[in-house]
Design an enzyme around this catalytic site. Sequence first.
Site, short mmCIF file in Angstrom:
data_model
loop_
_atom_site.label_atom_id
_atom_site.label_comp_id
_atom_site.label_asym_id
_atom_site.label_seq_id
_atom_site.Cartn_x
_atom_site.Cartn_y
_atom_site.Cartn_z
N ASP A 85 0.82 -1.21 0.00
CA ASP A 85 0.00 0.00 0.00
C ASP A 85 0.86 1.26 0.00
O ASP A 85 1.99 1.28 0.49
CB ASP A 85 -0.88 0.04 1.25
CG ASP A 85 -2.09 -0.86 1.16
OD1 ASP A 85 -2.18 -1.64 0.20
OD2 ASP A 85 -2.95 -0.78 2.06
N HIS A 136 -5.58 3.26 -4.05
CA HIS A 136 -5.59 3.43 -2.59
C HIS A 136 -5.95 4.87 -2.20
O HIS A 136 -5.58 5.32 -1.12
CB HIS A 136 -4.24 3.03 -2.01
CG HIS A 136 -4.24 2.78 -0.53
ND1 HIS A 136 -5.22 2.07 0.11
CD2 HIS A 136 -3.36 3.16 0.45
CE1 HIS A 136 -4.96 2.01 1.40
NE2 HIS A 136 -3.84 2.67 1.63
N HIS A 140 -5.59 9.31 1.26
CA HIS A 140 -5.67 8.35 2.37
C HIS A 140 -6.64 8.80 3.47
O HIS A 140 -6.39 8.61 4.67
CB HIS A 140 -4.29 8.10 2.96
CG HIS A 140 -4.14 6.76 3.59
ND1 HIS A 140 -4.28 6.54 4.94
CD2 HIS A 140 -3.86 5.54 3.06
CE1 HIS A 140 -4.10 5.27 5.23
NE2 HIS A 140 -3.83 4.63 4.09
N HIS A 230 4.02 -2.17 3.34
CA HIS A 230 4.24 -0.84 2.77
C HIS A 230 5.71 -0.73 2.42
O HIS A 230 6.55 -0.66 3.34
CB HIS A 230 3.87 0.26 3.77
CG HIS A 230 2.49 0.17 4.33
ND1 HIS A 230 2.15 -0.74 5.33
CD2 HIS A 230 1.36 0.87 4.06
CE1 HIS A 230 0.88 -0.58 5.64
NE2 HIS A 230 0.37 0.37 4.89
#
Length: 274
Positions: A85, A136, A140, A230
């Site tokens: 991500d 994504h 965020h 990540h």
Amino acid sequence: MSPALPAAVRRPARAGGSLARTRVAKAVAALLLVGLTTQVATSCSTLNGVRSPAGAREDAASAAGGAPVTPVDCRTATCVALTFDGGPSEPTPRLLDLLKREKVPATFFLQGEGHTRTYPATVRRMSEEGHEIGNHTWSHKNLTELTPDEVRAEIAPVQEDIRKATGRAPTLMRPPGGATNDEVSKIMKELGLAQILWSVTAKDFSTTDSALITKRVLDQTERDGIILLHERYAGTIPAVGRIITELRKQGYTFVTVSQLLAPARPEPGAVYRP
């Protein structure tokens, strides 16, 4: 959403091999690590339902009369999906080098602000090297706290950035923090995006200890697992090689999220989690 029961408790044993020998130990470890999975937001409890990869495969195979799947059939292979991500970022090419060397496909859920527009060549390389790309969001934000127009504004520019870089827009997305509900699902259906959650998290954003990241992943991983990492955090890429090596020793095959679901196709608006 309450953390799911450890997969080793919910799934039948695989006859023989190291997977069967480690099921009990992993179940205990997963219970001890249950706090790691609480990153999925409690707003998921408002959903009508969450689909598992195995359930999606079974339904699709029944409808198709058991049609074969290529290149990997996760109805028979012991599959797991590596997902990353919040990229692309400066370290991402090093991860791509590693994945290419190990011949491991991954699924990348890309963020917009400071990422997709900053590193379009890296996005293009992901696609060219056979990795799957998802959305994504732009910044965020928790999608359950936004208006419908604000949700769309979080999705649209990332879709366009990825389309420009690769020639096609994603059909998968991951809601930040796993926060989704029926209203978000309705919007994702309109936008043609399936929602992908996870079953394994190392919380690599909170540690630079690669050995700890590796241990957390190995302790939680079961068949059909979706691993969340990540690559922009310092401890993650050094852990990935060990994770790949150890999971392969246990008999796992690495696939993208869409390969994990096949012969089902990710359904827009639906939420998938092992």
